[in-house]
Design an enzyme around this catalytic site. Structure first.
Site, PDB file in Angstrom:
ATOM      1  N   GLY A  36       0.794  -1.231   0.000  1.00  0.00           N
ATOM      2  CA  GLY A  36       0.000   0.000   0.000  1.00  0.00           C
ATOM      3  C   GLY A  36       0.823   1.276   0.000  1.00  0.00           C
ATOM      4  N   LYS A  58       3.502   3.260   2.223  1.00  0.00           N
ATOM      5  CA  LYS A  58       3.002   3.651   3.541  1.00  0.00           C
ATOM      6  C   LYS A  58       3.972   3.227   4.645  1.00  0.00           C
ATOM      7  CE  LYS A  58      -1.055   3.476   6.481  1.00  0.00           C
ATOM      8  NZ  LYS A  58      -2.385   2.916   6.693  1.00  0.00           N
ATOM      9  N   GLN A  69       3.633  -8.899  -5.387  1.00  0.00           N
ATOM     10  CA  GLN A  69       2.338  -9.459  -5.715  1.00  0.00           C
ATOM     11  C   GLN A  69       2.061  -9.186  -7.194  1.00  0.00           C
ATOM     12  OE1 GLN A  69       0.152  -6.255  -3.008  1.00  0.00           O
ATOM     13  NE2 GLN A  69      -1.349  -7.549  -3.984  1.00  0.00           N
ATOM     14  N   HIS A 114      -4.735  -8.563  -1.023  1.00  0.00           N
ATOM     15  CA  HIS A 114      -3.732  -9.406  -0.357  1.00  0.00           C
ATOM     16  C   HIS A 114      -4.010 -10.901  -0.462  1.00  0.00           C
ATOM     17  CE1 HIS A 114      -6.731  -8.912   2.749  1.00  0.00           C
ATOM     18  NE2 HIS A 114      -6.299  -7.730   3.125  1.00  0.00           N
ATOM     19  N   ASN A 127      -0.747  -6.963   8.279  1.00  0.00           N
ATOM     20  CA  ASN A 127      -0.596  -5.681   7.593  1.00  0.00           C
ATOM     21  C   ASN A 127       0.555  -4.920   8.253  1.00  0.00           C
ATOM     22  OD1 ASN A 127      -2.931  -6.518   6.393  1.00  0.00           O
ATOM     23  ND2 ASN A 127      -4.261  -5.001   7.351  1.00  0.00           N
ATOM     24  N   ILE A 128       1.392  -4.298   7.447  1.00  0.00           N
ATOM     25  CA  ILE A 128       2.556  -3.604   8.029  1.00  0.00           C
ATOM     26  C   ILE A 128       2.137  -2.389   8.856  1.00  0.00           C
ATOM     27  CG2 ILE A 128       3.120  -2.051   6.090  1.00  0.00           C
ATOM     28  CD1 ILE A 128       6.147  -3.154   6.688  1.00  0.00           C
ATOM     29  N   LYS A 176      -4.394   3.878  10.153  1.00  0.00           N
ATOM     30  CA  LYS A 176      -4.983   4.158   8.837  1.00  0.00           C
ATOM     31  C   LYS A 176      -5.110   5.664   8.595  1.00  0.00           C
ATOM     32  CE  LYS A 176      -5.886  -0.255   8.022  1.00  0.00           C
ATOM     33  NZ  LYS A 176      -5.022  -0.996   7.079  1.00  0.00           N
TER      34      LYS A 176
END
Length: 509
Positions: free
Chosen positions: A117, A128, A191, A224, A252-253, A397
């Site tokens: 992301g 991010k 990915q 993902h 999630n990182i 987020k």
């Protein structure tokens, strides 16, 4: 908004119509195949063509299933609550204690972070994971520190694997050089890159394989859920199995609570061979803030992830109910490497398709076909949910989340954030910063220092507001600057249960 496939028709009974629809599907697949072959012919780079060909195989499989599916992906009447023993409380797992040979368990583990992301929603360019979140440390810095601490403490070799996307790969690889002398081996894989399709024609919008000019918007990373295929295709999965690795811990990182938990790891590796758990999903209790989060259900005799996008409209309120669906998926997952290899080779990874409509900058309506990593839970043997403490779900987020993790509510040690023992209540305050704080740079400029929030329950800030140094916030604090007004909270202020409005009148709340 994200929708699950409702299919091409509501199922018309007439045989003639069914045959017509099948012909239409075959025609669409044939046209798609032709267009993808044309795209492959636009490059002279053999390596690029080979990578794209592998990506397109996965895409064609997804497209085929997208055309086949009829009706909603779940029948509401068949949904059951999971059996008692299929979601275990974390306390029960932790009560078993740890073995003397923790290192043996750790040496079977690989940590995987989803790093596809961008930071655009927080006004940042690039990945991010490279945003500073605490004491100048980025998400990636904290991750490396956590794993290095484990490796040094237990004299182990837990590697870090980053699943990048074409959006993040180049910038991430540049930054990885700074970790060369850290005690963590870092691997990356990309990915897949799938073509966005025109909503009307259902054909790719790109005219060639490049990422330049108008084509930039023609590609997307397909969610993902793509981890299984791209990890397998990269060769890294086989490499890690050959090194004796057995499980991956995926998260999630941007979830700062997703650290390696030795109790969950011990539970995994201590199961007898015939009962080996191949998949653990960490879930946690729902609050009103989490009503849209995916939940675990029993469906067709299997544990299954139910996402809000799969829920028929008539049942959305029921899905959001905290009383019926009490837990949600944190996306912290523990998965067997051997099982991923088996399922990939058997082509048995059956993930629900998420249809994500988008509008490109030029106004063109397109569709992205995506999948989610947790949806694979139904494919694995002896899958389990573990109800973990809320502290293992600390996603960043927004800048409202960032304010929480930068504050004195948390202390930082060896890359891990823990709630300060000085806070009397273990719950996290509810923070809602307005649109003036959305971008990280704006947010940073509005705080001379991060306020003391140890006794804060609720903070709402709206409009043009700045905070001086050493401000203290307690209880419920609401600060609203009306349009055209500006509110500067003076240095050293202590606001407790206060409403501050346009002309800096301070009222007790």
């Amino acid at each position: 908004m994200t929708l699950y496939v409702e299919g091409l028709s509501k199922g018309v009974a007439k045989v003639g119509m069914a045959q017509f629809q099948e012909m239409m599907r075959q025609q669409l697949e044939s046209s798609m195949h032709t267009e993808l072959e044309k795209l492959l012919d636009t490059t002279t780079d053999e390596a690029e063509r080979e990578v794209s060909r592998k990506d397109f195989e996965g895409f064609k499989n997804l497209f085929h299933r997208f055309l086949q599916v009829k009706g909603p992906s779940v029948e509401w009447i068949k949904i059951q609550r999971p059996p008692e023993d299929s979601i275990q409380p974390f306390d029960k797992i932790a009560a078993r204690g740890l073995p003397d040979n923790v290192a043996d368990s750790l040496n079977k583990l690989v940590v995987v972070k989803l790093n596809g992301g961008l930071g655009t929603s927080m006004g940042c360019k690039g990945p991010k994971s490279l945003i500073s979140v605490r004491n100048e440390n980025t998400f990636l810095d904290l991750t490396v520190q956590q794993i290095e601490h484990l490796n040094k403490t237990y004299n182990t070799d837990v590697p870090l694997v980053l699943m990048n996307s074409f959006n993040t790969d180049e910038d991430t690889k540049k930054i990885l050089q700074k970790y060369t002398h850290h005690r963590v081996k870092i691997h990356t894989f990309n990915q897949s890159r799938y073509p966005r399709i025109n909503k009307e024609s259902l054909l790719p919008v790109s005219t060639n394989l490049s990422m330049n000019g108008q084509n930039t918007e023609g590609w997307y990373p397909p969610g993902h859920g793509d981890i299984y295929a791209s990890f397998y295709n990269s060769g890294l999965l086989d490499q890690l199995i050959a090194q004796g690795k057995e499980y991956i811990f995926v998260s999630n990182i941007d979830n700062l609570g997703a650290t390696v938990d030795l109790h969950i790891l011990h539970h995994l590796v201590s199961q007898p061979n015939g009962k080996r758990c191949e998949f653990i999903m960490e879930v946690t209790d729902k609050t009103r803030a989490d009503v849209k989060g995916g939940t675990l259900i029993q469906y067709d005799g299997k544990l299954r992830l139910l996402e809000i996008a799969q829920v028929p409209k008539d049942h959305v309120d029921e899905f959001k109910s905290v009383s019926k669906f009490k837990i949600f998926n944190t996306n912290n997952l523990w998965i067997s490497l051997a099982a991923i290899k088996r399922l990939q080779e058997q082509k048995a990874m059956d993930l629900e398709i998420i249809v994500n409509p988008k509008t490109l900058d030029g106004g063109q309506n397109v569709v992205q076909l995506e999948t989610a990593v947790g949806a694979a839970i139904k494919c694995f043997d002896n899958a389990l949910g573990i109800n973990v403490p809320r502290s293992r779900f600390l996603p960043v987020k927004t800048t409202s989340d960032l304010l929480l993790v930068m504050s004195n509510l948390y202390s930082l040690e060896a890359g891990s954030l823990t709630m300060s023992p000085k806070r009397e209540f273990p719950t996290t305050p509810h923070v809602k910063l307005g649109s003036s704080f959305t971008k990280v740079q704006e947010y940073v400029n509005r705080f001379e220092s991060i306020p003391d929030m140890l006794e804060l329950d609720h903070l709402t800030v709206s409009g043009d507001v700045t905070f001086g140094k050493n401000v203290s916030l307690k209880g419920t604090v609401i600060i609203i600057a009306n349009h055209g007004d500006r509110i500067d909270i003076p240095a050293g202020s202590m606001l407790e249960n206060k409403i501050v409005s346009g002309n800096l009148r301070i009222m007790d709340h």
